[in-house]
Design a protein around this motif. Structure first.
Motif, PDB file in Angstrom:
ATOM      1  N   ALA A 264       0.811  -1.222   0.000  1.00 15.60           N
ATOM      2  CA  ALA A 264       0.000   0.000   0.000  1.00 15.60           C
ATOM      3  C   ALA A 264       0.841   1.268   0.000  1.00 15.60           C
ATOM      4  O   ALA A 264       0.499   2.259  -0.651  1.00 15.60           O
ATOM      5  N   GLY A 265       1.953   1.233   0.700  1.00 17.59           N
ATOM      6  CA  GLY A 265       2.796   2.420   0.788  1.00 17.59           C
ATOM      7  C   GLY A 265       3.412   2.840  -0.526  1.00 17.59           C
ATOM      8  O   GLY A 265       3.891   3.978  -0.651  1.00 17.59           O
ATOM      9  N   ASP A 266       3.424   1.936  -1.516  1.00 14.48           N
ATOM     10  CA  ASP A 266       4.006   2.258  -2.821  1.00 14.48           C
ATOM     11  C   ASP A 266       2.966   2.710  -3.844  1.00 14.48           C
ATOM     12  O   ASP A 266       3.329   3.092  -4.960  1.00 14.48           O
ATOM     13  N   ILE A 267       1.695   2.640  -3.505  1.00 14.57           N
ATOM     14  CA  ILE A 267       0.635   2.945  -4.461  1.00 14.57           C
ATOM     15  C   ILE A 267       0.392   4.445  -4.520  1.00 14.57           C
ATOM     16  O   ILE A 267       0.223   5.108  -3.494  1.00 14.57           O
ATOM     17  N   ARG A 268       0.369   4.974  -5.739  1.00 11.53           N
ATOM     18  CA  ARG A 268       0.040   6.385  -5.954  1.00 11.53           C
ATOM     19  C   ARG A 268      -1.256   6.517  -6.764  1.00 11.53           C
ATOM     20  O   ARG A 268      -1.785   7.614  -6.911  1.00 11.53           O
TER      21      ARG A 268
END
Length: 245
Positions: free
Chosen positions: A166-170
């Motif tokens: 999730a932390g990599d999703i933009r």
């Protein structure tokens, strides 16, 4: 308009189909990767991809099981057959999220070659739902919108579970959840929601009450629900129009 192609990936040649709206020559179109369900590319998925294309997109539907050579053919009822179910489960388990990451690089290149404009969209059904989210995290500089419908194991205990990325999703996310789905139970839905909110991902998780896993795909027998499928189409087409325009 459907055109069959082969895609050179890091692991071989993947069969795929490209869909465009009729009379699209010279028009600026956005690009979408359509991640298949567990029964593989077939007529109902081709019809779904064409409907998506007719809304103003170039849609790529690749065969994620290309490493296995000839298989099936399967349809929405194949999971009820013991031998077919065993083969399908084997192919799902051996087509890992890591493999899909590698393949998706080639998928995006195909859309580049097709001359698409703007951010890319991805959508996945069943096993493809997790692949869509994984691709969005891996290629966050390219993918602006990702949707999943009755996606399985989106927030499982597995180390490669999509929620861990999730932390990599933009991208903006839309997750359509079957009201009754053993592959994505309520505890996974809560875990996914927490991960996305913590990572400040722009997202919607919508519960389709009364729908079963596979409700959007016309050949899924009793699971298919026409009213629910049309609701999914409205959500999906509006989502891509808003995000990819």
């Amino acid at each position: 308009m459907k055109r069959d192609i082969e895609i050179a990936t890091a692991d071989g040649l993947a069969k795929a189909s490209i869909f465009r709206p009729d009379n699209s020559v010279g028009k600026a179109l956005s690009g979408i990767v359509f991640y298949m369900d567990a029964m593989g590319p077939r007529d109902p998925l081709y019809a779904m991809a064409q409907r998506l294309a007719d809304a103003g997109h170039v849609v790529l539907l690749p065969d994620l099981f290309y490493r296995f050579g000839e298989y099936g053919p399967f349809d929405g009822g194949s999971f009820a057959n013991e031998a077919a179910r065993a083969q399908i489960i084997k192919m799902i388990n051996e087509t890992t999220q890591e493999i899909t990451k590698r393949d998706s690089a080639a998928f995006l290149e195909v859309l580049d070659d097709e001359g698409v404009v703007g951010p890319i969209g991805v959508v996945g059904y069943c096993m493809g739902g997790g692949r869509a989210l994984t691709a969005a995290a891996t290629y966050s500089n390219r993918i602006g919108a990702a949707a999943s419908f009755h996606g399985g194991n989106l927030a499982s205990e597995r180390p490669d579970s999509p929620h861990r990325l999730a932390g990599d999703i933009r991208a903006r996310l839309y997750v359509g959840v079957a009201g009754v789905d053993g592959s994505f139970p309520p505890e996974q839905s809560a875990r996914l929601a927490e991960a996305l909110r913590t990572a400040e991902v722009d997202h919607i998780i919508e519960n389709y009450v009364g729908m079963s896993h596979g409700w959007t795909v016309p050949d899924r027998g009793d699971a298919y629900n026409e009213a629910g499928a049309e609701r999914h189409w409205k959500r999906l087409l509006d989502f891509f129009e808003e995000t990819l325009a």
